[in-house]
Motif scaffolding. Structure first.
Motif, PDB file in Angstrom:
ATOM      1  N   PRO A  65     -10.115  26.119  -6.635  1.00 34.21           N
ATOM      2  CA  PRO A  65      -8.716  26.108  -6.199  1.00 34.21           C
ATOM      3  C   PRO A  65      -7.996  24.832  -6.636  1.00 34.21           C
ATOM      4  CG  PRO A  65     -10.202  26.400  -4.322  1.00 34.21           C
ATOM      5  CD  PRO A  65     -11.043  26.174  -5.520  1.00 34.21           C
ATOM      6  N   GLN A  66      -6.736  24.976  -7.007  1.00 31.09           N
ATOM      7  CA  GLN A  66      -5.913  23.859  -7.474  1.00 31.09           C
ATOM      8  C   GLN A  66      -4.818  23.551  -6.462  1.00 31.09           C
ATOM      9  OE1 GLN A  66      -5.584  22.170 -10.755  1.00 31.09           O
ATOM     10  NE2 GLN A  66      -7.709  22.795 -10.962  1.00 31.09           N
ATOM     11  N   ILE A  67      -4.504  22.278  -6.369  1.00 26.97           N
ATOM     12  CA  ILE A  67      -3.369  21.830  -5.577  1.00 26.97           C
ATOM     13  C   ILE A  67      -2.328  21.316  -6.571  1.00 26.97           C
ATOM     14  CG2 ILE A  67      -2.531  20.206  -3.834  1.00 26.97           C
ATOM     15  CD1 ILE A  67      -4.520  22.147  -2.637  1.00 26.97           C
ATOM     16  N   GLU A  68      -1.150  21.899  -6.537  1.00 25.95           N
ATOM     17  CA  GLU A  68      -0.041  21.437  -7.373  1.00 25.95           C
ATOM     18  C   GLU A  68       0.700  20.362  -6.589  1.00 25.95           C
ATOM     19  OE1 GLU A  68       0.420  22.572 -10.501  1.00 25.95           O
ATOM     20  OE2 GLU A  68      -1.351  23.826 -10.166  1.00 25.95           O
ATOM     21  N   LEU A  69       1.026  19.267  -7.270  1.00 26.44           N
ATOM     22  CA  LEU A  69       1.688  18.155  -6.608  1.00 26.44           C
ATOM     23  C   LEU A  69       3.015  17.846  -7.297  1.00 26.44           C
ATOM     24  CD1 LEU A  69      -1.604  16.245  -6.562  1.00 26.44           C
ATOM     25  CD2 LEU A  69      -0.363  16.659  -4.473  1.00 26.44           C
ATOM     26  N   GLU A  70       4.039  17.619  -6.493  1.00 23.54           N
ATOM     27  CA  GLU A  70       5.334  17.161  -6.994  1.00 23.54           C
ATOM     28  C   GLU A  70       5.619  15.833  -6.327  1.00 23.54           C
ATOM     29  OE1 GLU A  70       8.567  19.881  -6.455  1.00 23.54           O
ATOM     30  OE2 GLU A  70       7.785  21.272  -7.959  1.00 23.54           O
ATOM     31  N   PHE A  71       5.932  14.823  -7.145  1.00 20.43           N
ATOM     32  CA  PHE A  71       6.215  13.487  -6.639  1.00 20.43           C
ATOM     33  C   PHE A  71       7.696  13.195  -6.865  1.00 20.43           C
ATOM     34  CE2 PHE A  71       1.766  13.568  -7.797  1.00 20.43           C
ATOM     35  CZ  PHE A  71       1.164  13.009  -6.676  1.00 20.43           C
ATOM     36  N   VAL A 128       3.320   6.851   1.157  1.00 20.97           N
ATOM     37  CA  VAL A 128       4.143   7.958   0.676  1.00 20.97           C
ATOM     38  C   VAL A 128       4.531   8.805   1.888  1.00 20.97           C
ATOM     39  CG1 VAL A 128       3.099   8.083  -1.631  1.00 20.97           C
ATOM     40  CG2 VAL A 128       2.151   9.459   0.225  1.00 20.97           C
ATOM     41  N   GLU A 129       5.518   9.659   1.683  1.00 21.81           N
ATOM     42  CA  GLU A 129       5.901  10.605   2.730  1.00 21.81           C
ATOM     43  C   GLU A 129       5.611  12.007   2.229  1.00 21.81           C
ATOM     44  OE1 GLU A 129       9.667  11.896   5.567  1.00 21.81           O
ATOM     45  OE2 GLU A 129      10.004  10.527   3.896  1.00 21.81           O
ATOM     46  N   ILE A 130       4.936  12.803   3.035  1.00 19.01           N
ATOM     47  CA  ILE A 130       4.631  14.180   2.677  1.00 19.01           C
ATOM     48  C   ILE A 130       5.800  15.038   3.148  1.00 19.01           C
ATOM     49  CG2 ILE A 130       2.983  16.074   2.855  1.00 19.01           C
ATOM     50  CD1 ILE A 130       1.936  13.433   1.493  1.00 19.01           C
ATOM     51  N   ILE A 131       6.549  15.566   2.194  1.00 16.37           N
ATOM     52  CA  ILE A 131       7.724  16.389   2.503  1.00 16.37           C
ATOM     53  C   ILE A 131       7.302  17.810   2.830  1.00 16.37           C
ATOM     54  CG2 ILE A 131       9.924  17.276   1.589  1.00 16.37           C
ATOM     55  CD1 ILE A 131       9.869  14.222   1.945  1.00 16.37           C
ATOM     56  N   ASP A 132       6.358  18.336   2.041  1.00 17.96           N
ATOM     57  CA  ASP A 132       5.911  19.712   2.231  1.00 17.96           C
ATOM     58  C   ASP A 132       4.433  19.818   1.846  1.00 17.96           C
ATOM     59  OD1 ASP A 132       6.189  22.426   2.840  1.00 17.96           O
ATOM     60  OD2 ASP A 132       6.729  22.950   0.783  1.00 17.96           O
ATOM     61  N   GLY A 133       3.674  20.643   2.553  1.00 21.54           N
ATOM     62  CA  GLY A 133       2.274  20.883   2.232  1.00 21.54           C
ATOM     63  C   GLY A 133       1.306  19.976   2.964  1.00 21.54           C
ATOM     64  N   GLU A 153       4.952  10.585  11.386  1.00 23.66           N
ATOM     65  CA  GLU A 153       3.693  11.317  11.148  1.00 23.66           C
ATOM     66  C   GLU A 153       3.567  11.789   9.706  1.00 23.66           C
ATOM     67  OE1 GLU A 153       0.476  12.276  12.532  1.00 23.66           O
ATOM     68  OE2 GLU A 153       1.302  10.742  13.817  1.00 23.66           O
ATOM     69  N   SER A 154       4.700  11.974   9.044  1.00 25.10           N
ATOM     70  CA  SER A 154       4.677  12.481   7.671  1.00 25.10           C
ATOM     71  C   SER A 154       4.307  11.403   6.651  1.00 25.10           C
ATOM     72  CB  SER A 154       6.035  13.093   7.315  1.00 25.10           C
ATOM     73  OG  SER A 154       7.046  12.114   7.403  1.00 25.10           O
ATOM     74  N   TRP A 155       4.248  10.143   7.056  1.00 26.72           N
ATOM     75  CA  TRP A 155       3.885   9.065   6.144  1.00 26.72           C
ATOM     76  C   TRP A 155       2.371   8.960   6.064  1.00 26.72           C
ATOM     77  CZ3 TRP A 155       7.397   4.202   5.846  1.00 26.72           C
ATOM     78  CH2 TRP A 155       8.723   4.603   5.680  1.00 26.72           C
ATOM     79  N   VAL A 174       5.583  15.242  -2.430  1.00 27.73           N
ATOM     80  CA  VAL A 174       5.369  13.869  -1.973  1.00 27.73           C
ATOM     81  C   VAL A 174       6.580  13.020  -2.340  1.00 27.73           C
ATOM     82  CG1 VAL A 174       3.877  11.843  -2.199  1.00 27.73           C
ATOM     83  CG2 VAL A 174       2.885  14.132  -2.357  1.00 27.73           C
ATOM     84  N   GLN A 175       7.101  12.279  -1.368  1.00 27.94           N
ATOM     85  CA  GLN A 175       8.185  11.314  -1.607  1.00 27.94           C
ATOM     86  C   GLN A 175       7.532   9.952  -1.838  1.00 27.94           C
ATOM     87  OE1 GLN A 175      11.878  11.506  -1.344  1.00 27.94           O
ATOM     88  NE2 GLN A 175      11.481   9.573  -2.391  1.00 27.94           N
TER      89      GLN A 175
END
Length: 182
Positions: A65-71, A128-133, A153-155, A174-175
């Motif tokens: 399985p792959q995790i796609e990441l957007e920064f 970093v801040e996790i926006i989604d996922g 909590e998202s950081w 990810v922000q």
């Protein structure tokens, strides 16, 4: 000794190239490389992509399985949208920090570039801040709870965050440098 040299001569006579060095090669001091005739060489054909179909061969492993990441960049561009860098990682194999470093995605602010701990979880500069996922990442560690006590909590700390759990797949947004976001 004579029997050995005649046996060697018999073996060398079966080879598909000449066994004596021409006088021109000996005299000039250049290196002589015997050549094989085209008729003596049989073509060998194989393909690395060919599956092993023998009865005892193990089945090929299923794709992991792959995790796609957007920064997302820390500051919006002139048009108001945030610049985006993309990467992918096998679920459960890498820390978020390693993915960012391998893909040359900016991770640290000015201070962090000079004073980071190299991924040991002892400085708190790789925030970093996790926006989604968020559900596709490992839970917060004790080091994260210590450094991010008064943060949302998202950081997360990238050096403490494992991407995926070896079974899940999906997309994480990810922000980068959330402390710069205004």
């Amino acid at each position: 000794m004579a029997a050995t040299s005649s046996a060697s001569a018999a073996l060398f006579s079966l080879l598909p190239f000449p066994t004596s060095t021409p006088a021109s090669a000996r005299a000039g001091g250049s290196h002589y490389r015997p050549t094989r005739s085209a008729a003596a060489v049989s073509p060998i054909r194989c393909s690395a992509a060919s599956p092993d179909l023998s009865p005892g061969a193990p089945a090929p492993a299923p794709p992991r399985p792959q995790i796609e990441l957007e920064f997302l960049g820390p500051k919006p561009g002139a048009d108001g949208s945030y610049p985006v860098d993309r990467a992918a990682a096998v679920s459960g194999d890498k820390l978020l920090r390693d993915v960012m470093v391998e893909n040359k995605i900016e991770l640290y602010a000015a201070y962090g570039k000079l004073m980071n701990c190299g991924g040991g979880g002892s400085c708190g500069t790789c925030i970093v801040e996790i926006i989604d996922g968020k559900e596709l990442l490992s839970p917060r560690t004790d080091a994260e709870n210590r450094y991010l006590k008064k943060k949302p909590e998202s950081w997360r700390l990238t050096c403490q965050t494992i991407v995926g759990n070896k079974e899940n797949s999906g997309k994480v947004v990810v922000q980068r440098l959330p402390q710069w976001k205004k």
